[in-house]
Design an enzyme around this catalytic site. Structure first.
Site, mmCIF file in Angstrom:
data_model
loop_
_atom_site.group_PDB
_atom_site.id
_atom_site.type_symbol
_atom_site.label_atom_id
_atom_site.label_comp_id
_atom_site.label_asym_id
_atom_site.label_seq_id
_atom_site.Cartn_x
_atom_site.Cartn_y
_atom_site.Cartn_z
ATOM 1 N N ASP A 43 21.794 -57.818 -71.077
ATOM 2 C CA ASP A 43 21.347 -56.927 -71.851
ATOM 3 C C ASP A 43 20.369 -56.032 -71.038
ATOM 4 O O ASP A 43 19.706 -56.443 -70.439
ATOM 5 C CB ASP A 43 20.861 -57.255 -73.165
HETATM 6 C C1 IPE Z 1 24.461 -54.720 -71.990
HETATM 7 O O1 IPE Z 1 23.593 -53.752 -71.781
HETATM 8 C C2 IPE Z 1 25.726 -54.080 -71.626
HETATM 9 C C3 IPE Z 1 26.812 -55.074 -72.356
HETATM 10 C C4 IPE Z 1 27.079 -56.107 -72.399
HETATM 11 C C5 IPE Z 1 27.703 -54.452 -73.435
HETATM 12 P P1 IPE Z 1 23.422 -52.356 -72.896
HETATM 13 O O2 IPE Z 1 24.654 -51.661 -72.588
HETATM 14 O O3 IPE Z 1 23.545 -52.990 -74.331
HETATM 15 O O4 IPE Z 1 22.218 -51.713 -72.323
HETATM 16 P P2 IPE Z 1 20.959 -51.427 -73.343
HETATM 17 O O5 IPE Z 1 20.460 -52.794 -74.023
HETATM 18 O O6 IPE Z 1 21.229 -50.426 -74.347
HETATM 19 O O7 IPE Z 1 19.815 -50.805 -72.457
HETATM 20 MG MG MG Z 2 21.831 -53.631 -75.351
#
Ligand code: IPE
Ligand code: MG
Length: 271
Positions: A43
């Site tokens: 994440d």
């Molecule tokens: C994780 O990062 C990516 C996935 C596994 C979908 P995010 O896209 O959720 O990034 P934040 O948490 O919004 O910063």
């Molecule tokens: Mg996220």
């Protein structure tokens, strides 16, 4: 030797030194118990892109892919047999269509790149498996994922399970449906489902339950990821955003696992 060559020489020396240091750290780490299976909830990609002013909907996810390669390399070097990577949750389909498309395109690009590596024989110590509701992926992506699985099927070494189009609730519902179908085909009447029948039909039944779940991005939640399978796992969260996750975060999480090992073992026996 000009300045450029000097810099090149220095960075070669520095990299060699870092590799030696890492090997030494891993040797020390391996004196204690090593998790059989580590799950990563990746994440914080978009926050990373925002923090560093990176342009493009996939910029953070691209940076996140670099972390994936390092994490897999470190786990391989440490001798962790199984790794699961939460790459895309069912809920992620609810994001803006442009972002979903960007993420799917990026996944395809990286899978194709990995296919090339597998074909050229550079991936002998890695077996890649995709798990989740693969029918929710577009056809090209599904075919590429299938191809990579076939190409690495016989590989020994680290088993890396990429979890896509997944949530535990979705997995349980489909596993119950599938086990009912199997029982009906077997002609069992009345239809009685055992826990093992359902477990056998889970997408993630190909790997043992995780010992350690590491979540980046600073939020202490499981986001519907392997919640059935991680009831006895140690959860480690770090404030580092996924693209920032490095050697020390991994070492720190494993040290915590080693400190808690006796407790976790005792709990497993009591449950
Ligand atoms: C994780 O990062 C990516 C996935 C596994 C979908 P995010 O896209 O959720 O990034 P934040 O948490 O919004 O910063
Ligand atoms: Mg996220």
């Amino acid at each position: 030797m000009n300045t450029r060559e000097e810099v090149g020489e220095f960075s070669k020396l520095f990299n060699g030194f870092m590799t030696l240091m890492r090997r030494f750290i891993f040797k020390v780490l391996c004196v204690g118990p090593i998790p059989n299976h580590i799950s990563f909830i990746m994440d914080g990609n978009r926050r990373f892109a925002k923090k560093h002013n990176l342009q493009g909907l996939d910029a953070g996810h691209r940076a996140g892919f670099v972390s994936v390669t390092y994490v897999l390399q470190y786990c391989q070097e440490i001798g962790v047999p199984y790794v699961t990577l939460y790459a895309f949750g069912i809920d992620n389909f609810k994001r803006e269509p442009e972002e979903v498309k960007c993420m799917m395109d990026l996944m395809l690009e990286k899978i194709e790149l990995t296919i090339d590596q597998a074909i050229s024989g550079n991936l002998k110590d890695l077996k890649v498996i995709f798990a989740g509701d693969l029918n929710l992926l577009n056809e090209r992506l599904k075919v590429a994922a299938q191809r990579l699985m076939e190409l690495t099927e016989e590989n020994r070494g680290l088993v890396a399970v990429v979890i896509v189009a997944y949530s535990t609730s979705h997995e349980i519902v489909q596993a119950i449906r599938e086990s009912c179908v199997r029982k009906c085909v077997d002609g069992d009447s009345p239809l009685v489902l055992e826990m093992s029948d359902v477990e056998e039909c889970m997408y993630t039944s190909i790997v043992p339950d995780p010992d350690l779940v590491i979540r980046s991005g600073g939020i202490d939640r499981l986001s519907n990821f392997m919640t059935w399978q991680s009831s006895r796992s140690l959860l480690h969260t770090t404030a580092a955003l996924w693209p920032e996750l490095g050697l020390w975060h991994l070492v720190w999480a494993i040290l915590k696992f080693q400190r808690m090992h006796d407790y976790l073992q005792k709990k497993q026996k009591l449950d």
